[in-house]
Write a protein that holds these residues in place. Structure first.
Motif, PDB file in Angstrom:
ATOM      1  N   PRO A 162     -36.433 -52.355  39.815  1.00 54.00           N
ATOM      2  CA  PRO A 162     -37.045 -53.108  38.722  1.00 54.00           C
ATOM      3  C   PRO A 162     -35.953 -53.716  37.837  1.00 54.00           C
ATOM      4  O   PRO A 162     -34.784 -53.325  37.913  1.00 54.00           O
ATOM      5  CB  PRO A 162     -37.856 -52.053  37.965  1.00 54.00           C
ATOM      6  CG  PRO A 162     -37.215 -50.752  38.293  1.00 54.00           C
ATOM      7  CD  PRO A 162     -36.609 -50.915  39.666  1.00 54.00           C
ATOM      8  N   ALA A 163     -36.338 -54.658  36.990  1.00 54.23           N
ATOM      9  CA  ALA A 163     -35.383 -55.304  36.087  1.00 54.23           C
ATOM     10  C   ALA A 163     -34.692 -54.254  35.219  1.00 54.23           C
ATOM     11  O   ALA A 163     -35.293 -53.259  34.824  1.00 54.23           O
ATOM     12  CB  ALA A 163     -36.094 -56.329  35.215  1.00 54.23           C
ATOM     13  N   GLY A 164     -33.408 -54.478  34.972  1.00 49.62           N
ATOM     14  CA  GLY A 164     -32.643 -53.559  34.137  1.00 49.62           C
ATOM     15  C   GLY A 164     -31.168 -53.577  34.506  1.00 49.62           C
ATOM     16  O   GLY A 164     -30.727 -54.340  35.358  1.00 49.62           O
ATOM     17  N   GLU A 165     -30.393 -52.725  33.827  1.00 46.35           N
ATOM     18  CA  GLU A 165     -28.963 -52.591  34.096  1.00 46.35           C
ATOM     19  C   GLU A 165     -28.691 -51.213  34.676  1.00 46.35           C
ATOM     20  O   GLU A 165     -29.222 -50.210  34.197  1.00 46.35           O
ATOM     21  CB  GLU A 165     -28.151 -52.797  32.814  1.00 46.35           C
ATOM     22  CG  GLU A 165     -28.203 -54.224  32.316  1.00 46.35           C
ATOM     23  CD  GLU A 165     -27.234 -54.487  31.175  1.00 46.35           C
ATOM     24  OE1 GLU A 165     -26.469 -53.567  30.782  1.00 46.35           O
ATOM     25  OE2 GLU A 165     -27.232 -55.616  30.673  1.00 46.35           O
ATOM     26  N   THR A 184     -19.743 -57.258  36.982  1.00 43.81           N
ATOM     27  CA  THR A 184     -21.177 -57.427  36.755  1.00 43.81           C
ATOM     28  C   THR A 184     -21.777 -58.078  38.003  1.00 43.81           C
ATOM     29  O   THR A 184     -21.369 -59.169  38.401  1.00 43.81           O
ATOM     30  CB  THR A 184     -21.453 -58.300  35.517  1.00 43.81           C
ATOM     31  OG1 THR A 184     -20.850 -57.680  34.376  1.00 43.81           O
ATOM     32  CG2 THR A 184     -22.943 -58.454  35.276  1.00 43.81           C
ATOM     33  N   VAL A 185     -22.723 -57.371  38.615  1.00 39.92           N
ATOM     34  CA  VAL A 185     -23.296 -57.810  39.888  1.00 39.92           C
ATOM     35  C   VAL A 185     -24.761 -58.179  39.676  1.00 39.92           C
ATOM     36  O   VAL A 185     -25.588 -57.301  39.429  1.00 39.92           O
ATOM     37  CB  VAL A 185     -23.170 -56.685  40.941  1.00 39.92           C
ATOM     38  CG1 VAL A 185     -23.768 -57.125  42.258  1.00 39.92           C
ATOM     39  CG2 VAL A 185     -21.725 -56.254  41.100  1.00 39.92           C
ATOM     40  N   VAL A 244     -24.788 -53.221  37.848  1.00 42.56           N
ATOM     41  CA  VAL A 244     -25.716 -54.083  38.560  1.00 42.56           C
ATOM     42  C   VAL A 244     -26.750 -54.533  37.545  1.00 42.56           C
ATOM     43  O   VAL A 244     -27.325 -53.701  36.840  1.00 42.56           O
ATOM     44  CB  VAL A 244     -26.405 -53.316  39.717  1.00 42.56           C
ATOM     45  CG1 VAL A 244     -27.518 -54.130  40.321  1.00 42.56           C
ATOM     46  CG2 VAL A 244     -25.382 -52.922  40.773  1.00 42.56           C
ATOM     47  N   VAL A 245     -26.957 -55.837  37.431  1.00 45.02           N
ATOM     48  CA  VAL A 245     -27.937 -56.374  36.501  1.00 45.02           C
ATOM     49  C   VAL A 245     -29.060 -56.995  37.327  1.00 45.02           C
ATOM     50  O   VAL A 245     -28.852 -57.975  38.053  1.00 45.02           O
ATOM     51  CB  VAL A 245     -27.312 -57.437  35.564  1.00 45.02           C
ATOM     52  CG1 VAL A 245     -28.363 -58.012  34.628  1.00 45.02           C
ATOM     53  CG2 VAL A 245     -26.160 -56.828  34.762  1.00 45.02           C
ATOM     54  N   GLU A 282     -27.536 -43.824  37.991  1.00 43.89           N
ATOM     55  CA  GLU A 282     -28.760 -44.618  37.881  1.00 43.89           C
ATOM     56  C   GLU A 282     -29.219 -45.163  39.235  1.00 43.89           C
ATOM     57  O   GLU A 282     -30.411 -45.291  39.488  1.00 43.89           O
ATOM     58  CB  GLU A 282     -28.571 -45.767  36.893  1.00 43.89           C
ATOM     59  CG  GLU A 282     -28.449 -45.337  35.443  1.00 43.89           C
ATOM     60  CD  GLU A 282     -27.094 -44.741  35.061  1.00 43.89           C
ATOM     61  OE1 GLU A 282     -26.956 -44.232  33.951  1.00 43.89           O
ATOM     62  OE2 GLU A 282     -26.163 -44.777  35.895  1.00 43.89           O
ATOM     63  N   LEU A 283     -28.269 -45.495  40.109  1.00 46.01           N
ATOM     64  CA  LEU A 283     -28.601 -45.988  41.445  1.00 46.01           C
ATOM     65  C   LEU A 283     -28.711 -44.851  42.461  1.00 46.01           C
ATOM     66  O   LEU A 283     -29.094 -45.078  43.605  1.00 46.01           O
ATOM     67  CB  LEU A 283     -27.542 -46.986  41.928  1.00 46.01           C
ATOM     68  CG  LEU A 283     -27.442 -48.291  41.149  1.00 46.01           C
ATOM     69  CD1 LEU A 283     -26.194 -49.070  41.562  1.00 46.01           C
ATOM     70  CD2 LEU A 283     -28.692 -49.134  41.363  1.00 46.01           C
TER      71      LEU A 283
END
Length: 118
Positions: A95-98, A47-48, A114-115, A74-75
């Motif tokens: 933006p905020a999210g996972e 978890t980054v 990535v969080v 997603e990235l």
């Protein structure tokens, strides 16, 4: 006249290459670096945490002897990292999210996310 054009073109080319290298250095100078290691087909950390709206440089170090591919739909990133090599992957600003990522060659074990938080 023609004899002077070739050296000028070469000089201009060198100048443009130098400026692009300088721009790349300046634009990434303040970029935070986050280290991710691959060991035994696992990501450490898995978890980054990343600040919201911030460009980040991921330094992915593959400690295994086999290659692994860092992949995230997603990235919108994928990068093969040979065994005992490093790779740099830029992400963001986000933006905020996972944002999950996984190892393409060992997807059952090599998983992470990535969080992005404010």
């Amino acid at each position: 006249m023609i004899n002077i054009i070739k050296p000028l073109r070469k000089t201009l080319h060198c100048l443009l290459v130098g400026l692009s290298v300088l721009w790349a250095t300046i634009s990434t100078a303040g970029t935070p670096v986050i280290e991710i290691r691959i060991k035994d087909h696992l990501f450490f950390p898995d978890t980054v945490p990343v600040p919201v709206d911030t460009k980040v440089k991921l330094l992915v170090i593959n400690e295994d002897s086999t290659p692994e591919e860092f992949e995230s739909y997603e990235l919108n990133r994928e990068k093969v990292i040979p065994g005992h090599h490093k790779a740099i992957i830029f992400i963001g600003p986000l933006p905020a999210g996972e944002y999950p990522f996984f190892g393409e060659f060992y997807p059952k074990t090599a998983q992470g996310k990535v969080v992005v938080t404010p």
